[in-house]
Motif scaffolding. Structure first.
Motif, PDB file in Angstrom:
ATOM      1  N   MET A 106     133.632  43.534  -0.457  1.00 34.20           N
ATOM      2  CA  MET A 106     134.508  43.487   0.717  1.00 34.20           C
ATOM      3  C   MET A 106     133.724  43.699   2.011  1.00 34.20           C
ATOM      4  O   MET A 106     134.038  43.119   3.050  1.00 34.20           O
ATOM      5  N   THR A 107     132.675  44.520   1.941  1.00 32.69           N
ATOM      6  CA  THR A 107     131.878  44.802   3.133  1.00 32.69           C
ATOM      7  C   THR A 107     131.158  43.550   3.625  1.00 32.69           C
ATOM      8  O   THR A 107     131.001  43.344   4.834  1.00 32.69           O
ATOM      9  N   THR A 108     130.724  42.715   2.699  1.00 32.53           N
ATOM     10  CA  THR A 108     130.020  41.500   3.111  1.00 32.53           C
ATOM     11  C   THR A 108     130.924  40.508   3.827  1.00 32.53           C
ATOM     12  O   THR A 108     130.430  39.560   4.450  1.00 32.53           O
ATOM     13  N   ASN A 109     132.249  40.724   3.749  1.00 31.83           N
ATOM     14  CA  ASN A 109     133.181  39.824   4.448  1.00 31.83           C
ATOM     15  C   ASN A 109     133.324  40.164   5.927  1.00 31.83           C
ATOM     16  O   ASN A 109     133.948  39.405   6.670  1.00 31.83           O
ATOM     17  N   ILE A 110     132.771  41.303   6.345  1.00 33.69           N
ATOM     18  CA  ILE A 110     132.824  41.663   7.763  1.00 33.69           C
ATOM     19  C   ILE A 110     131.943  40.684   8.544  1.00 33.69           C
ATOM     20  O   ILE A 110     130.791  40.441   8.187  1.00 33.69           O
ATOM     21  N   GLU A 111     132.476  40.130   9.595  1.00 31.99           N
ATOM     22  CA  GLU A 111     131.833  39.013  10.295  1.00 31.99           C
ATOM     23  C   GLU A 111     130.417  39.321  10.749  1.00 31.99           C
ATOM     24  O   GLU A 111     129.495  38.520  10.528  1.00 31.99           O
TER      25      GLU A 111
END
Length: 332
Positions: free
Chosen positions: A40-45
């Motif tokens: 989920m963290t890698t989805n932060i822009e």
């Protein structure tokens, strides 16, 4: 903003599960939450775009989704192991889940390799989802997640009525609600993938609004449900330790007036030893309190005259200490 919120929920769950990791015999749930939190963290822009400067274009999207598949597989395993404590483990189901995860990962990697996506994009499926390979890449992932969530929902429904402790009933009920929301989420994603490839953009966009709410609801319910048992357990441990520390001086005073006068019945040594031994945790504090209670009773049984030194208030303290000791396993 939604990506930050979901990542924060997952990392909060990880921190909560870490509270009692050393006392927990199986930390599969902790590892699954950690893997999903990283995904989920890698989805932060900002993180996605930063990683794209030194990774192949959109490779992070592939890795994030692979981690999600692995994390969800671990999550299913954790729920299954929880059910196995009641004699309901299904090894065949575990093997099927692992096989399905391997097949899903292979299909995702092959499909991703066929996607024409030369530029990094934080909205990968919106920009490239009209390609058949992209639709397959996304759909197979969510079909797998939907299947796992369906099995987890069945586990929750099957076990909630049998649960005695409220923290587990509440936790599994919320987890089941999260699984139901996840099923709706997976269905909406698959329909969006098909409609995008088919050129039905209006249907895709209308479902996109539903997806946003379902995604947050799914993660919130799952994180909430999985957080309730360890959080409540930690609160119970703290309350128990506070009660023990409040009553221990009174029991120790009674121990000094009885057992310390006849040290031959003592298992814990002199009064000075008992007084200066620090309680590092609830288990040690309970064990020490229990030993003093047992020794006091032994002393009163062997030396009846010692009972003359026990007041009604002392008996009340002794009974309260016995109750705390007998309730040692209630919150386990």
């Amino acid at each position: 903003m939604m990506a930050i919120l979901v990542a924060a929920l997952m990392w909060s769950l990880v921190l909560i599960l870490m509270l009692r990791a050393k006392q927990r015999p199986d930390n599969t749930l902790l590892w699954s939450a950690g893997v999903i939190a990283v995904s989920m963290t890698t989805n932060i822009e900002l993180i996605y775009l930063w990683a794209s400067t030194w990774l192949p274009p959109n490779a992070l999207d592939l890795w994030a989704n692979l981690l999600l598949v692995v994390g969800v597989g671990y999550l299913a395993s954790a729920i299954r192991r929880g059910a196995s404590a009641a004699g309901m483990a299904r090894e065949g189901e575990a093997n099927r889940t692992r096989a399905a995860a391997v097949v899903t990962i292979l299909v995702m990697v092959l499909a991703f390799s066929r996607i024409d996506a030369p530029e990094p994009s934080t909205t990968f499926m919106l920009d490239y989802g009209d390609q058949l390979a992209a639709g397959l890449y996304s759909a197979v992932q969510y079909v797998f997640i939907g299947g796992v969530m369906l099995g987890t929902l069945a586990t929750c429904v099957r076990n909630v009525p049998r649960m005695i402790q409220p923290r587990f009933r509440i936790g599994f009920t919320l987890t089941g609600a999260g699984c139901a929301a996840a099923l709706a989420l997976c269905l909406s994603v698959v329909i969006m993938d098909v409609s995008h490839v088919a050129g039905q953009l209006e249907l895709m966009r209308s479902l996109g609004y539903v997806y946003d709410y379902l995604f947050v609801a799914t993660m919130g319910l799952l994180c909430g449900g999985l957080s309730v048992p360890p959080l409540v357990r930690q609160v119970q441990v703290m309350q128990r330790l506070r009660k023990i520390r409040a009553i221990e001086p009174e029991v120790h005073r009674l121990w000094t007036a009885t057992v310390a006068q006849t040290p031959s019945v003592s298992l814990v040594g002199s009064g000075r030893h008992v007084r200066t031994s620090p309680s590092r945790g609830p288990s040690q504090a309970t064990e020490r309190l229990h030993r003093m209670v047992v020794e006091i009773h032994d002393c009163l049984n062997v030396h009846g005259e010692a009972a003359d030194r026990v007041s009604s208030a002392d008996w009340k303290h002794l009974q309260d200490a016995e109750t705390l000791c007998l309730r040692k396993g209630d919150a386990s």
